[in-house]
Scaffold this active site. Structure first.
Site, PDB file in Angstrom:
ATOM      1  N   ARG A  77       0.865  -1.177   0.000  1.00  0.00           N
ATOM      2  CA  ARG A  77       0.000   0.000   0.000  1.00  0.00           C
ATOM      3  C   ARG A  77       0.905   1.231   0.000  1.00  0.00           C
ATOM      4  O   ARG A  77       2.115   1.134   0.128  1.00  0.00           O
ATOM      5  CB  ARG A  77      -1.031  -0.006   1.155  1.00  0.00           C
ATOM      6  N   GLY A  78       0.269   2.402  -0.137  1.00  0.00           N
ATOM      7  CA  GLY A  78       1.043   3.624  -0.306  1.00  0.00           C
ATOM      8  C   GLY A  78       1.109   3.923  -1.799  1.00  0.00           C
ATOM      9  O   GLY A  78       1.411   3.020  -2.600  1.00  0.00           O
ATOM     10  N   ALA A  79       0.800   5.183  -2.166  1.00  0.00           N
ATOM     11  CA  ALA A  79       0.608   5.503  -3.584  1.00  0.00           C
ATOM     12  C   ALA A  79       1.765   5.061  -4.499  1.00  0.00           C
ATOM     13  O   ALA A  79       1.533   4.338  -5.480  1.00  0.00           O
ATOM     14  CB  ALA A  79       0.314   6.996  -3.731  1.00  0.00           C
ATOM     15  N   ARG A 121      -7.747  -0.146  -6.610  1.00  0.00           N
ATOM     16  CA  ARG A 121      -7.993   0.953  -5.650  1.00  0.00           C
ATOM     17  C   ARG A 121      -8.167   2.250  -6.451  1.00  0.00           C
ATOM     18  O   ARG A 121      -7.428   2.496  -7.385  1.00  0.00           O
ATOM     19  CB  ARG A 121      -6.836   1.063  -4.639  1.00  0.00           C
ATOM     20  N   GLN A 168      -1.655   2.169   9.925  1.00  0.00           N
ATOM     21  CA  GLN A 168      -0.380   2.294   9.201  1.00  0.00           C
ATOM     22  C   GLN A 168       0.663   3.066  10.017  1.00  0.00           C
ATOM     23  O   GLN A 168       1.855   2.822   9.893  1.00  0.00           O
ATOM     24  CB  GLN A 168      -0.588   3.005   7.858  1.00  0.00           C
ATOM     25  N   ASP A 188      -1.806  10.908  -1.867  1.00  0.00           N
ATOM     26  CA  ASP A 188      -2.249   9.909  -2.858  1.00  0.00           C
ATOM     27  C   ASP A 188      -2.570  10.558  -4.189  1.00  0.00           C
ATOM     28  O   ASP A 188      -2.585   9.901  -5.231  1.00  0.00           O
ATOM     29  CB  ASP A 188      -3.463   9.152  -2.334  1.00  0.00           C
ATOM     30  N   ASN A 221      -5.177  12.529   0.752  1.00  0.00           N
ATOM     31  CA  ASN A 221      -4.302  11.643   1.525  1.00  0.00           C
ATOM     32  C   ASN A 221      -5.161  10.882   2.543  1.00  0.00           C
ATOM     33  O   ASN A 221      -6.382  11.080   2.621  1.00  0.00           O
ATOM     34  CB  ASN A 221      -3.200  12.456   2.220  1.00  0.00           C
ATOM     35  N   LYS A 222      -4.514  10.023   3.291  1.00  0.00           N
ATOM     36  CA  LYS A 222      -5.210   9.163   4.260  1.00  0.00           C
ATOM     37  C   LYS A 222      -6.214   9.938   5.105  1.00  0.00           C
ATOM     38  O   LYS A 222      -5.912  11.037   5.565  1.00  0.00           O
ATOM     39  CB  LYS A 222      -4.140   8.495   5.146  1.00  0.00           C
TER      40      LYS A 222
HETATM   41  O1  MRU Z   1      -4.456   3.192   2.299  1.00  0.00           O
HETATM   42  P1  MRU Z   1      -2.977   3.371   2.116  1.00  0.00           P
HETATM   43  O2  MRU Z   1      -2.169   2.785   3.229  1.00  0.00           O
HETATM   44  O3  MRU Z   1      -2.519   2.937   0.755  1.00  0.00           O
HETATM   45  O4  MRU Z   1      -2.805   4.950   2.173  1.00  0.00           O
HETATM   46  C1  MRU Z   1      -1.501   5.482   2.097  1.00  0.00           C
HETATM   47  C2  MRU Z   1      -1.433   6.935   2.287  1.00  0.00           C
HETATM   48  O5  MRU Z   1      -2.436   7.614   2.455  1.00  0.00           O
HETATM   49  C3  MRU Z   1      -0.090   7.562   2.155  1.00  0.00           C
HETATM   50  O6  MRU Z   1       0.001   8.689   2.982  1.00  0.00           O
HETATM   51  C4  MRU Z   1       0.137   7.991   0.701  1.00  0.00           C
HETATM   52  O7  MRU Z   1      -0.123   6.944  -0.171  1.00  0.00           O
HETATM   53  C5  MRU Z   1       1.500   8.502   0.475  1.00  0.00           C
HETATM   54  S1  MRU Z   1       2.708   7.216   0.474  1.00  0.00           S
HETATM   55  C6  MRU Z   1       4.219   7.877   0.139  1.00  0.00           C
END
Ligand code: MRU
Length: 322
Positions: free
Chosen positions: A50-52, A84, A182, A223, A233-234
């Site tokens: 996970r993470g963009a 996603r 996370q 994201d 973002n999250k």
């Molecule tokens: O749901 P996730 O864990 O994929 O969400 C991740 C985030 O919101 C991160 O802050 C974002 O992707 C940046 S990662 C460098």
């Protein structure tokens, strides 16, 4: 040492993608092997990875697996695209791969390029961004925007890492980031792994710490960043940004250009809604009465007027400077 924490490994010998299984951290460091694009689609959907940026790189290798397995490329593209909806890096990476394919180039070569570029870009974000950190700062971060969310270093955590490499004494506060935790599980794991001081707070503690003067700066990842510098973002990022404004604390975002979306507007963006079970259950135990349901929006959007700066690999953007 951080360079060893690579969530995405391409195994050239066996033509397979090996991912750190982030569902198992911090209690065990296990790997999840993808032999075809369906495995990669599952890994993205179920948040093995996970993470963009990490989602984008993994999806690119998913396309490479489709090529190597002689699968239908258009079908693989569609399936990976539907994993996603919010992180734009997914679509950016898939488009690069399909364009390579349409130009009779190797998708695997393109995926490797995307992967290598991401390492370089994250390093640059750290080197550029660490200048905003002062010796002695306490920095609040949300979710995990670290090495685990990218190919290496991270975005927000790359800034923090490079401040640490430059001998700045810093402390990090990680929001636990309900419901998938996370912050508690991943950010705390990777900072602790590298010897960077970190404390975890429940998400609702952030405002209190700001009021007490215990937070000097906030840095988060993204994201998706729109052309007007609205940042997705999250979930919880927006609340932090509003609190930061009230307490006069600079609120920074760190993101590579692969996270920028110059095409779409605010109303076009789909905010992922995940299974309400992620909120209703903790470790398999129901914490909400039977018959009561829950909201589980995975992301929110923060308007540019709340953002002090966006740290990219090409420099820092100041959304409010005309
Ligand atoms: O749901 P996730 O864990 O994929 O969400 C991740 C985030 O919101 C991160 O802050 C974002 O992707 C940046 S990662 C460098």
């Amino acid at each position: 040492m951080d360079k060893d924490l690579r969530p995405i490994i391409w195994d050239d010998e066996n033509n397979q993608l090996i991912l750190i299984d982030q569902r198992k951290l911090p209690n065990s460091l296990e790997y999840f092997t993808c032999k075809d694009y369906n495995d990669v689609a599952f890994a993205i959907k179920d948040m093995v990875v996970r993470g963009a940026p990490a989602i984008g790189v993994s999806a690119a290798y998913g396309m490479a697996l489709a090529e190597l397995n002689d699968d239908n490329i258009e079908k693989a593209y569609e399936q990976l695209k539907n994993t996603r909806p919010t992180a734009v890096n997914l679509f950016w990476a898939l488009d690069r791969c399909i364009n390579a394919y349409k130009s009779n180039k190797s998708i695997l070569d393109e995926a490797k390029k995307i992967h290598e570029e991401d390492i370089e870009v994250c390093r640059k974000i750290g080197q550029i961004g660490e200048k905003i950190i002062d010796d002695g700062d306490t920095i609040l971060t949300h979710c995990n925007a670290g090495a685990l969310a990218t190919s290496a270093y991270g975005t927000a955590l790359s800034v923090i890492r490079f401040a640490h490499y430059n001998n700045k004494k810093i402390n990090v506060i990680a929001d636990e980031t309900r419901p998938r935790l996370q912050g508690a599980k991943l950010t705390a794991f990777e900072l602790n792994y590298e010897g960077i001081p970190v404390k975890v707070i429940s998400d609702n503690t952030a405002g209190f710490l700001m009021k007490k003067g215990m937070i000097d700066k906030i840095i988060v990842g993204a994201d998706r960043v729109l052309k007007d510098y609205t940042v997705f973002n999250k979930i919880g990022t927006y609340s932090l940004a509003v609190l930061a404004k009230y307490h006069n604390i600079p609120f920074y975002v760190a993101a590579p250009y692969s996270t920028f979306d110059f095409k779409n507007d605010l109303e076009d963006i789909v905010i992922e809604e995940r299974d309400e079970k992620e909120v209703i259950y903790i470790d398999g135990v129901r914490i909400i009465p039977e018959g009561v349901s829950a909201y589980n929006y995975a992301f929110d959007s923060t308007p540019p007027e709340l953002i002090a700066g966006i740290i990219t690999e090409k420099g820092i953007i100041y959304p409010n400077e005309k």
